[in-house]
Design a protein around this motif. Structure first.
Motif, PDB file in Angstrom:
ATOM      1  N   ASN A   1       0.874  -1.175   0.000  1.00 28.15           N
ATOM      2  CA  ASN A   1       0.000   0.000   0.000  1.00 28.15           C
ATOM      3  C   ASN A   1       0.908   1.221   0.000  1.00 28.15           C
ATOM      4  O   ASN A   1       1.622   1.457   0.969  1.00 28.15           O
ATOM      5  CB  ASN A   1      -0.904   0.017   1.234  1.00 28.15           C
ATOM      6  N   LEU A   2       0.863   1.994  -1.078  1.00 32.70           N
ATOM      7  CA  LEU A   2       1.793   3.112  -1.248  1.00 32.70           C
ATOM      8  C   LEU A   2       1.042   4.402  -1.544  1.00 32.70           C
ATOM      9  O   LEU A   2      -0.036   4.378  -2.131  1.00 32.70           O
ATOM     10  CB  LEU A   2       2.741   2.807  -2.418  1.00 32.70           C
ATOM     11  N   PRO A   3       1.653   5.544  -1.169  1.00 38.05           N
ATOM     12  CA  PRO A   3       1.022   6.829  -1.505  1.00 38.05           C
ATOM     13  C   PRO A   3       1.091   7.064  -3.012  1.00 38.05           C
ATOM     14  O   PRO A   3       2.158   6.926  -3.609  1.00 38.05           O
ATOM     15  CB  PRO A   3       1.854   7.856  -0.732  1.00 38.05           C
ATOM     16  N   ALA A   4      -0.029   7.408  -3.610  1.00 37.34           N
ATOM     17  CA  ALA A   4      -0.107   7.601  -5.061  1.00 37.34           C
ATOM     18  C   ALA A   4       0.829   8.709  -5.532  1.00 37.34           C
ATOM     19  O   ALA A   4       0.837   9.800  -4.975  1.00 37.34           O
ATOM     20  CB  ALA A   4      -1.531   7.933  -5.460  1.00 37.34           C
ATOM     21  N   GLY A   5       1.619   8.413  -6.541  1.00 35.05           N
ATOM     22  CA  GLY A   5       2.498   9.399  -7.147  1.00 35.05           C
ATOM     23  C   GLY A   5       3.650   9.837  -6.273  1.00 35.05           C
ATOM     24  O   GLY A   5       4.406  10.727  -6.645  1.00 35.05           O
ATOM     25  N   GLU A   6       3.804   9.239  -5.086  1.00 30.12           N
ATOM     26  CA  GLU A   6       4.840   9.697  -4.157  1.00 30.12           C
ATOM     27  C   GLU A   6       5.628   8.538  -3.551  1.00 30.12           C
ATOM     28  O   GLU A   6       6.195   8.670  -2.479  1.00 30.12           O
ATOM     29  CB  GLU A   6       4.207  10.509  -3.025  1.00 30.12           C
ATOM     30  N   ALA A   7       5.665   7.390  -4.228  1.00 25.44           N
ATOM     31  CA  ALA A   7       6.421   6.252  -3.702  1.00 25.44           C
ATOM     32  C   ALA A   7       7.912   6.565  -3.778  1.00 25.44           C
ATOM     33  O   ALA A   7       8.367   7.260  -4.681  1.00 25.44           O
ATOM     34  CB  ALA A   7       6.105   4.995  -4.502  1.00 25.44           C
ATOM     35  N   THR A   8       8.676   6.075  -2.810  1.00 25.10           N
ATOM     36  CA  THR A   8      10.127   6.272  -2.791  1.00 25.10           C
ATOM     37  C   THR A   8      10.777   4.917  -2.560  1.00 25.10           C
ATOM     38  O   THR A   8      10.114   3.971  -2.130  1.00 25.10           O
ATOM     39  CB  THR A   8      10.542   7.212  -1.638  1.00 25.10           C
ATOM     40  N   PRO A   9      12.101   4.826  -2.812  1.00 26.68           N
ATOM     41  CA  PRO A   9      12.772   3.546  -2.577  1.00 26.68           C
ATOM     42  C   PRO A   9      12.948   3.226  -1.088  1.00 26.68           C
ATOM     43  O   PRO A   9      13.467   2.175  -0.744  1.00 26.68           O
ATOM     44  CB  PRO A   9      14.138   3.715  -3.250  1.00 26.68           C
ATOM     45  N   ALA A  10      12.528   4.126  -0.220  1.00 26.61           N
ATOM     46  CA  ALA A  10      12.622   3.886   1.230  1.00 26.61           C
ATOM     47  C   ALA A  10      11.652   2.766   1.613  1.00 26.61           C
ATOM     48  O   ALA A  10      10.776   2.414   0.832  1.00 26.61           O
ATOM     49  CB  ALA A  10      12.280   5.161   1.978  1.00 26.61           C
ATOM     50  N   PRO A  11      11.788   2.200   2.831  1.00 32.18           N
ATOM     51  CA  PRO A  11      10.827   1.170   3.249  1.00 32.18           C
ATOM     52  C   PRO A  11       9.401   1.699   3.123  1.00 32.18           C
ATOM     53  O   PRO A  11       9.196   2.885   3.355  1.00 32.18           O
ATOM     54  CB  PRO A  11      11.190   0.940   4.712  1.00 32.18           C
ATOM     55  N   PRO A  12       8.433   0.890   2.742  1.00 27.52           N
ATOM     56  CA  PRO A  12       8.497  -0.561   2.563  1.00 27.52           C
ATOM     57  C   PRO A  12       8.967  -1.015   1.180  1.00 27.52           C
ATOM     58  O   PRO A  12       9.204  -2.185   0.977  1.00 27.52           O
ATOM     59  CB  PRO A  12       7.046  -0.988   2.777  1.00 27.52           C
ATOM     60  N   VAL A  13       9.088  -0.095   0.212  1.00 29.66           N
ATOM     61  CA  VAL A  13       9.377  -0.497  -1.167  1.00 29.66           C
ATOM     62  C   VAL A  13      10.754  -1.146  -1.320  1.00 29.66           C
ATOM     63  O   VAL A  13      10.866  -2.258  -1.829  1.00 29.66           O
ATOM     64  CB  VAL A  13       9.270   0.720  -2.131  1.00 29.66           C
TER      65      VAL A  13
ATOM     66  N   PRO B   1      13.168  -2.592   0.747  1.00 28.58           N
ATOM     67  CA  PRO B   1      13.407  -3.935   1.286  1.00 28.58           C
ATOM     68  C   PRO B   1      12.536  -5.014   0.633  1.00 28.58           C
ATOM     69  O   PRO B   1      13.010  -6.106   0.354  1.00 28.58           O
ATOM     70  CB  PRO B   1      13.063  -3.800   2.771  1.00 28.58           C
ATOM     71  N   ALA B   2      11.264  -4.701   0.379  1.00 32.18           N
ATOM     72  CA  ALA B   2      10.352  -5.697  -0.189  1.00 32.18           C
ATOM     73  C   ALA B   2      10.800  -6.123  -1.583  1.00 32.18           C
ATOM     74  O   ALA B   2      10.794  -7.306  -1.916  1.00 32.18           O
ATOM     75  CB  ALA B   2       8.931  -5.143  -0.232  1.00 32.18           C
ATOM     76  N   LEU B   3      11.197  -5.149  -2.408  1.00 40.71           N
ATOM     77  CA  LEU B   3      11.588  -5.480  -3.775  1.00 40.71           C
ATOM     78  C   LEU B   3      13.051  -5.907  -3.858  1.00 40.71           C
ATOM     79  O   LEU B   3      13.402  -6.777  -4.638  1.00 40.71           O
ATOM     80  CB  LEU B   3      11.346  -4.278  -4.700  1.00 40.71           C
ATOM     81  N   GLY B   4      13.899  -5.282  -3.059  1.00 40.71           N
ATOM     82  CA  GLY B   4      15.334  -5.559  -3.104  1.00 40.71           C
ATOM     83  C   GLY B   4      15.664  -7.008  -2.811  1.00 40.71           C
ATOM     84  O   GLY B   4      16.535  -7.597  -3.456  1.00 40.71           O
ATOM     85  N   GLN B   5      14.969  -7.616  -1.865  1.00 39.33           N
ATOM     86  CA  GLN B   5      15.273  -9.004  -1.514  1.00 39.33           C
ATOM     87  C   GLN B   5      14.955  -9.972  -2.646  1.00 39.33           C
ATOM     88  O   GLN B   5      15.423 -11.100  -2.649  1.00 39.33           O
ATOM     89  CB  GLN B   5      14.548  -9.406  -0.234  1.00 39.33           C
ATOM     90  N   HIS B   6      14.166  -9.511  -3.640  1.00 39.31           N
ATOM     91  CA  HIS B   6      13.836 -10.371  -4.773  1.00 39.31           C
ATOM     92  C   HIS B   6      14.592  -9.943  -6.034  1.00 39.31           C
ATOM     93  O   HIS B   6      14.323 -10.451  -7.119  1.00 39.31           O
ATOM     94  CB  HIS B   6      12.325 -10.355  -5.029  1.00 39.31           C
ATOM     95  N   GLY B   7      15.516  -8.981  -5.882  1.00 42.19           N
ATOM     96  CA  GLY B   7      16.349  -8.556  -7.002  1.00 42.19           C
ATOM     97  C   GLY B   7      15.640  -7.700  -8.034  1.00 42.19           C
ATOM     98  O   GLY B   7      16.076  -7.601  -9.173  1.00 42.19           O
ATOM     99  N   VAL B   8      14.542  -7.067  -7.652  1.00 41.72           N
ATOM    100  CA  VAL B   8      13.793  -6.215  -8.577  1.00 41.72           C
ATOM    101  C   VAL B   8      14.463  -4.843  -8.647  1.00 41.72           C
ATOM    102  O   VAL B   8      14.871  -4.306  -7.622  1.00 41.72           O
ATOM    103  CB  VAL B   8      12.326  -6.055  -8.095  1.00 41.72           C
ATOM    104  N   PRO B   9      14.580  -4.252  -9.848  1.00 36.05           N
ATOM    105  CA  PRO B   9      15.115  -2.884  -9.947  1.00 36.05           C
ATOM    106  C   PRO B   9      14.152  -1.893  -9.279  1.00 36.05           C
ATOM    107  O   PRO B   9      13.106  -1.565  -9.833  1.00 36.05           O
ATOM    108  CB  PRO B   9      15.247  -2.631 -11.447  1.00 36.05           C
ATOM    109  N   ILE B  10      14.522  -1.441  -8.087  1.00 40.81           N
ATOM    110  CA  ILE B  10      13.627  -0.640  -7.248  1.00 40.81           C
ATOM    111  C   ILE B  10      13.232   0.685  -7.909  1.00 40.81           C
ATOM    112  O   ILE B  10      12.058   1.042  -7.964  1.00 40.81           O
ATOM    113  CB  ILE B  10      14.276  -0.387  -5.867  1.00 40.81           C
ATOM    114  N   MET B  11      14.207   1.408  -8.428  1.00 41.77           N
ATOM    115  CA  MET B  11      13.898   2.718  -9.026  1.00 41.77           C
ATOM    116  C   MET B  11      12.979   2.566 -10.240  1.00 41.77           C
ATOM    117  O   MET B  11      12.137   3.415 -10.497  1.00 41.77           O
ATOM    118  CB  MET B  11      15.177   3.462  -9.427  1.00 41.77           C
ATOM    119  N   GLU B  12      13.140   1.480 -10.976  1.00 36.25           N
ATOM    120  CA  GLU B  12      12.297   1.226 -12.143  1.00 36.25           C
ATOM    121  C   GLU B  12      10.835   1.084 -11.694  1.00 36.25           C
ATOM    122  O   GLU B  12       9.925   1.671 -12.263  1.00 36.25           O
ATOM    123  CB  GLU B  12      12.783  -0.058 -12.829  1.00 36.25           C
TER     124      GLU B  12
END
Length: 146
Positions: free
Chosen positions: A13-25, A27-38
């Motif tokens: 659950n993320l704020p619309a138009g304002e997601a950042t690579p900070a938690p929760p994004v 850690p959740a994506l990084g552990q699966h090797g997903v390009p976070i900034m993408e």
């Protein structure tokens, strides 16, 4: 061509138009090797017109580290707070009432959220919205005639 093999499905659950690579994004994506900034860039582009809402994203991560995602409507509780103009729900649901939803507001939220709920029945969706409202300490006005 063979279908890609799904590694994991994440829900954030993320704020619309304002997601950042900070938690929760991150850690959740990084552990699966997903390009976070993408992901952050695509999510923010897709939700920029809904700023101020919390928009859930269901992210499907594949074995080759690529991903796809779909966005859903804001959670029912967020829609209720927005309809009533509340910042917070009641701190003591059942004892303190934070506001009152009209039967019409409940129906509008239920109709809007219907495709995200696990039901096709509007009555069941109305019950779900009413139950969520009650658990937040919000009174639900019924349209029963006296």
């Amino acid at each position: 061509m063979a279908a890609k093999k799904v590694k994991v499905i994440l829900k954030l659950n993320l704020p619309a138009g304002e997601a950042t690579p900070a938690p929760p994004v991150g850690p959740a994506l990084g552990q699966h090797g997903v390009p976070i900034m993408e992901f952050v860039k695509q999510y923010n582009d897709k939700t920029k017109d809904q700023k101020g809402n919390i928009i859930p994203a269901v992210i499907t991560v594949y074995e080759d580290r690529s991903f796809t995602f779909i966005t859903k409507l804001p959670p029912v509780s967020a829609m209720i707070k927005k309809a009533l103009g509340l910042e917070l729900a009641s701190k003591k649901p059942g004892r303190e009432i934070a506001g009152t939803l009209t039967a019409d507001q409940v129906r509008q939220i239920a109709e809007a959220k219907l495709k995200d709920l696990n039901t096709n029945s509007l009555d069941a969706a109305i019950n779900t919205v009413s139950g969520t409202a009650r658990s937040m300490g919000i009174k639900v006005a019924t349209e029963e005639s006296p």
